[in-house]
Motif scaffolding. Structure first.
Motif, PDB file in Angstrom:
ATOM      1  N   VAL A   1       0.850  -1.196   0.000  1.00  7.18           N
ATOM      2  CA  VAL A   1       0.000   0.000   0.000  1.00  7.18           C
ATOM      3  C   VAL A   1       0.884   1.244   0.000  1.00  7.18           C
ATOM      4  N   HIS A   2       1.907   1.230   0.867  1.00  3.31           N
ATOM      5  CA  HIS A   2       2.743   2.424   1.035  1.00  3.31           C
ATOM      6  C   HIS A   2       3.409   2.837  -0.284  1.00  3.31           C
ATOM      7  N   HIS A   3       3.475   4.141  -0.464  1.00  9.92           N
ATOM      8  CA  HIS A   3       4.119   4.761  -1.637  1.00  9.92           C
ATOM      9  C   HIS A   3       3.445   4.452  -2.975  1.00  9.92           C
ATOM     10  N   LYS A   4       2.236   3.904  -2.919  1.00 12.79           N
ATOM     11  CA  LYS A   4       1.484   3.700  -4.161  1.00 12.79           C
ATOM     12  C   LYS A   4       0.659   4.966  -4.457  1.00 12.79           C
ATOM     13  N   THR A   5      -0.143   4.906  -5.520  1.00 11.45           N
ATOM     14  CA  THR A   5      -0.956   6.067  -5.909  1.00 11.45           C
ATOM     15  C   THR A   5      -2.416   5.811  -5.563  1.00 11.45           C
ATOM     16  N   LEU A   6      -2.985   6.742  -4.806  1.00  8.09           N
ATOM     17  CA  LEU A   6      -4.388   6.613  -4.378  1.00  8.09           C
ATOM     18  C   LEU A   6      -5.201   7.739  -5.037  1.00  8.09           C
ATOM     19  N   GLY A   7      -6.217   7.333  -5.797  1.00  8.08           N
ATOM     20  CA  GLY A   7      -7.056   8.317  -6.499  1.00  8.08           C
ATOM     21  C   GLY A   7      -8.378   8.483  -5.772  1.00  8.08           C
TER      22      GLY A   7
ATOM     23  N   GLU B   1     -10.456   9.901 -16.484  1.00  8.34           N
ATOM     24  CA  GLU B   1      -9.730   8.868 -17.233  1.00  8.34           C
ATOM     25  C   GLU B   1      -8.298   8.722 -16.695  1.00  8.34           C
ATOM     26  N   THR B   2      -7.632   9.840 -16.470  1.00  9.39           N
ATOM     27  CA  THR B   2      -6.246   9.801 -15.964  1.00  9.39           C
ATOM     28  C   THR B   2      -6.216   9.168 -14.582  1.00  9.39           C
ATOM     29  N   LEU B   3      -7.169   9.574 -13.741  1.00 10.18           N
ATOM     30  CA  LEU B   3      -7.198   9.021 -12.376  1.00 10.18           C
ATOM     31  C   LEU B   3      -7.356   7.493 -12.422  1.00 10.18           C
ATOM     32  N   LEU B   4      -8.265   7.027 -13.267  1.00 13.67           N
ATOM     33  CA  LEU B   4      -8.510   5.576 -13.339  1.00 13.67           C
ATOM     34  C   LEU B   4      -7.290   4.838 -13.880  1.00 13.67           C
ATOM     35  N   LYS B   5      -6.614   5.442 -14.852  1.00 14.15           N
ATOM     36  CA  LYS B   5      -5.450   4.790 -15.466  1.00 14.15           C
ATOM     37  C   LYS B   5      -4.249   4.750 -14.538  1.00 14.15           C
ATOM     38  N   GLU B   6      -4.081   5.795 -13.713  1.00  9.83           N
ATOM     39  CA  GLU B   6      -2.829   5.916 -12.941  1.00  9.83           C
ATOM     40  C   GLU B   6      -2.919   5.423 -11.499  1.00  9.83           C
ATOM     41  N   SER B   7      -4.148   5.248 -10.982  1.00  8.56           N
ATOM     42  CA  SER B   7      -4.274   4.925  -9.547  1.00  8.56           C
ATOM     43  C   SER B   7      -4.087   3.434  -9.271  1.00  8.56           C
ATOM     44  N   ASP B   8      -3.439   3.150  -8.146  1.00  6.46           N
ATOM     45  CA  ASP B   8      -3.379   1.768  -7.657  1.00  6.46           C
ATOM     46  C   ASP B   8      -4.612   1.476  -6.806  1.00  6.46           C
ATOM     47  N   PHE B   9      -5.143   2.532  -6.183  1.00  7.66           N
ATOM     48  CA  PHE B   9      -6.373   2.412  -5.387  1.00  7.66           C
ATOM     49  C   PHE B   9      -7.300   3.533  -5.851  1.00  7.66           C
ATOM     50  N   VAL B  10      -8.472   3.176  -6.315  1.00  7.25           N
ATOM     51  CA  VAL B  10      -9.480   4.182  -6.694  1.00  7.25           C
ATOM     52  C   VAL B  10     -10.505   4.199  -5.567  1.00  7.25           C
ATOM     53  N   CYS B  11     -10.600   5.322  -4.865  1.00 13.07           N
ATOM     54  CA  CYS B  11     -11.430   5.380  -3.654  1.00 13.07           C
ATOM     55  C   CYS B  11     -12.592   6.343  -3.852  1.00 13.07           C
ATOM     56  N   ILE B  12     -13.796   5.833  -3.618  1.00  9.35           N
ATOM     57  CA  ILE B  12     -15.002   6.630  -3.883  1.00  9.35           C
ATOM     58  C   ILE B  12     -15.629   7.111  -2.578  1.00  9.35           C
TER      59      ILE B  12
ATOM     60  N   LEU C   1     -14.011   0.694 -15.555  1.00 13.03           N
ATOM     61  CA  LEU C   1     -13.228  -0.372 -14.913  1.00 13.03           C
ATOM     62  C   LEU C   1     -12.126  -0.856 -15.863  1.00 13.03           C
ATOM     63  N   LYS C   2     -12.435  -0.851 -17.158  1.00 14.97           N
ATOM     64  CA  LYS C   2     -11.429  -1.284 -18.149  1.00 14.97           C
ATOM     65  C   LYS C   2     -10.236  -0.341 -18.181  1.00 14.97           C
ATOM     66  N   LEU C   3     -10.451   0.910 -17.822  1.00 12.83           N
ATOM     67  CA  LEU C   3      -9.334   1.866 -17.834  1.00 12.83           C
ATOM     68  C   LEU C   3      -8.368   1.633 -16.671  1.00 12.83           C
ATOM     69  N   MET C   4      -8.855   0.966 -15.618  1.00 12.94           N
ATOM     70  CA  MET C   4      -8.018   0.768 -14.422  1.00 12.94           C
ATOM     71  C   MET C   4      -6.930  -0.279 -14.693  1.00 12.94           C
ATOM     72  N   LYS C   5      -5.854  -0.218 -13.885  1.00 12.87           N
ATOM     73  CA  LYS C   5      -4.780  -1.214 -14.025  1.00 12.87           C
ATOM     74  C   LYS C   5      -5.311  -2.585 -13.576  1.00 12.87           C
ATOM     75  N   PRO C   6      -4.839  -3.652 -14.164  1.00 11.21           N
ATOM     76  CA  PRO C   6      -5.266  -4.994 -13.691  1.00 11.21           C
ATOM     77  C   PRO C   6      -4.868  -5.228 -12.231  1.00 11.21           C
ATOM     78  N   SER C   7      -3.878  -4.483 -11.750  1.00 13.80           N
ATOM     79  CA  SER C   7      -3.419  -4.632 -10.355  1.00 13.80           C
ATOM     80  C   SER C   7      -4.165  -3.684  -9.413  1.00 13.80           C
ATOM     81  N   ALA C   8      -5.107  -2.898  -9.968  1.00 20.00           N
ATOM     82  CA  ALA C   8      -5.730  -1.844  -9.139  1.00 20.00           C
ATOM     83  C   ALA C   8      -6.878  -2.379  -8.283  1.00 20.00           C
ATOM     84  N   ILE C   9      -7.147  -1.624  -7.209  1.00 22.49           N
ATOM     85  CA  ILE C   9      -8.208  -1.993  -6.260  1.00 22.49           C
ATOM     86  C   ILE C   9      -9.219  -0.846  -6.185  1.00 22.49           C
ATOM     87  N   LEU C  10     -10.500  -1.210  -6.212  1.00 23.59           N
ATOM     88  CA  LEU C  10     -11.568  -0.210  -6.113  1.00 23.59           C
ATOM     89  C   LEU C  10     -12.154  -0.233  -4.707  1.00 23.59           C
TER      90      LEU C  10
END
Ligand SMILES: NC(=O)c1ccc[n+]([C@@H]2O[C@H](COP(=O)([O-])OP(=O)(O)OC[C@H]3O[C@@H](n4cnc5c(N)ncnc54)[C@H](O)[C@@H]3O)[C@@H](O)[C@H]2O)c1
Ligand SMILES: O=C(O)[C@H](O)CO
Length: 324
Positions: free
Chosen positions: A143-149, A195-206, A223-232
């Motif tokens: 989790v640490h040092h990743k990107t959270l959108g 679009e940028t947020l979904l593409k670049e985030s490791d965690f997309v938080c709503i 959801l398709k724009l998100m990384k396969p490693s990303a968490i919603l």
């Protein structure tokens, strides 16, 4: 004579005593058609309504001709028809601020538990499946040092950014209708389009409210724009995410995992497919559910109703513009 009030949520004893000191209170189980019919006279006379959940719409307002103020024990008010309240000049009071930090804690708990597979591995250990040292099959992701959108950079979004930035050294992205200077200055948050947020985030938080604009804001295409490693993570409102599309994305590896405090239908049906997925952490809408915070919300809701019905509204009002 004290104004009549309908209470549709039980309150701690001291708060109930306070409410009784100001109003003649009828406590009902909920605001369903059965309850309204059973207590028709009390609904007709009531000047105030205090509780949480349940639809407050034109149909209910027609049965409450004396109503002057609603006080919801929540910050979200998507179950109220605000236009209908405005037309009738009924004040809507809610409980922002008091729950902000607690909900941000819940969101951070979902970030950590999804990334580190806390609930999945807890079950695995308790099932007696831990027989030797674990290997990559049971590893999580950092989790640490990743990107959270953050989608919904309001009070809760900001408190989440604070935790993620100072606690976990994370980079913060946010998508908003206007620039959030405090988030940028204090937490180095960067504004970007969805679009940028979904593409670049490791965690997309709503932490968005449910509105016409946010309904199904996250569907199959997003959801398709998100990384396969990303968490919603969703702790806003269930219908902000198309749950069917999310279920498919979690099954076919479009995204890695999801942490959900809210669902399209609540309580989520026990046979919902999403609950069968090991990469989902599901909570029963407990964002604000600590003893301290739920007490604070109930206290604020009582104070809000007293202020609204005595013409002394200073804060926590959704539609202050309707006051004469
Ligand atoms: N899971 C829970 O138990 C729980 C608890 C509290 C709140 N909530 C939810 O969280 C929501 C947010 O609470 P808050 O106190 O932070 O509210 P807030 O009003 O401070 O924040 C909401 C933010 O969302 C932004 N927003 C609204 N529509 C948008 C859109 N279309 N695009 C981009 N941004 C948009 C607003 O500008 C605002 O900054 C509540 O409305 C409620 O639905 C859930
Ligand atoms: O909006 C809120 O305060 C929570 O979701 C509880 O309903």
């Amino acid at each position: 004579m004290k104004p009549a009030v309908i209470l549709y949520k039980s309150l701690p004893d001291d708060l109930r005593t306070k409410l009784d000191a100001h109003f003649t209170v009828t406590e009902v189980h909920d605001i369903s058609p059965e309850t309204i019919e059973k207590h028709a006279a009390q609904f007709e006379q009531a000047q105030g309504l205090l509780g949480s959940g349940g639809k407050v719409d034109g149909e209910l307002l027609a049965k409450m001709p004396a109503l002057r103020a609603c006080s919801t024990v929540s910050v979200g008010y998507d179950n109220f028809n605000v236009d209908a309240l405005n037309q009738r000049k009924v004040l809507l009071m809610h409980t922002p601020t008091v729950l902000t930090e607690t909900v941000a804690d819940t969101m951070m708990a979902l970030v950590l538990s999804t990334a580190r597979r806390v609930t999945e591995l807890d079950k695995w250990v308790k099932n007696g499946e831990w027989k030797k040292s674990i290997g990559p099959d049971h590893f999580g992701i950092d989790v640490h040092h990743k990107t959270l959108g953050i989608l919904g950079m309001g009070r809760i979004g900001l408190a989440l950014a604070q935790r993620a930035h100072f606690g976990f050294g994370m980079n913060i992205l946010y998508n908003a209708r206007r620039q959030h200077e405090e988030a940028e200055t204090r937490f180095g948050a960067r504004a970007c389009d969805l679009e940028t947020l979904l593409k670049e985030s490791d965690f997309v938080c709503i932490s968005l409210p449910l509105t016409e604009q946010t309904h199904h804001m996250i569907g199959a295409a997003q959801l398709k724009l998100m990384k396969p490693s990303a968490i919603l993570i969703n702790a806003g409102r269930g219908p902000v995410v198309d749950e069917q599309a999310l279920t498919a994305a979690l099954k076919d590896g479009t995204i890695h995992a999801a942490g959900l405090d809210v669902f399209e239908v609540e309580p989520v049906p026990a046979d919902a497919e999403i609950l069968t997925l090991p990469n989902v952490v599901a909570l029963p809408h407990i964002g604000s559910a600590t003893h301290e915070t739920r007490y604070g919300m109930a206290r604020d809701a009582v104070d809000n109703l007293i202020a609204a019905l005595s013409g002394k509204v200073e804060k926590n009002c959704v539609n202050p513009q309707i006051q004469g």
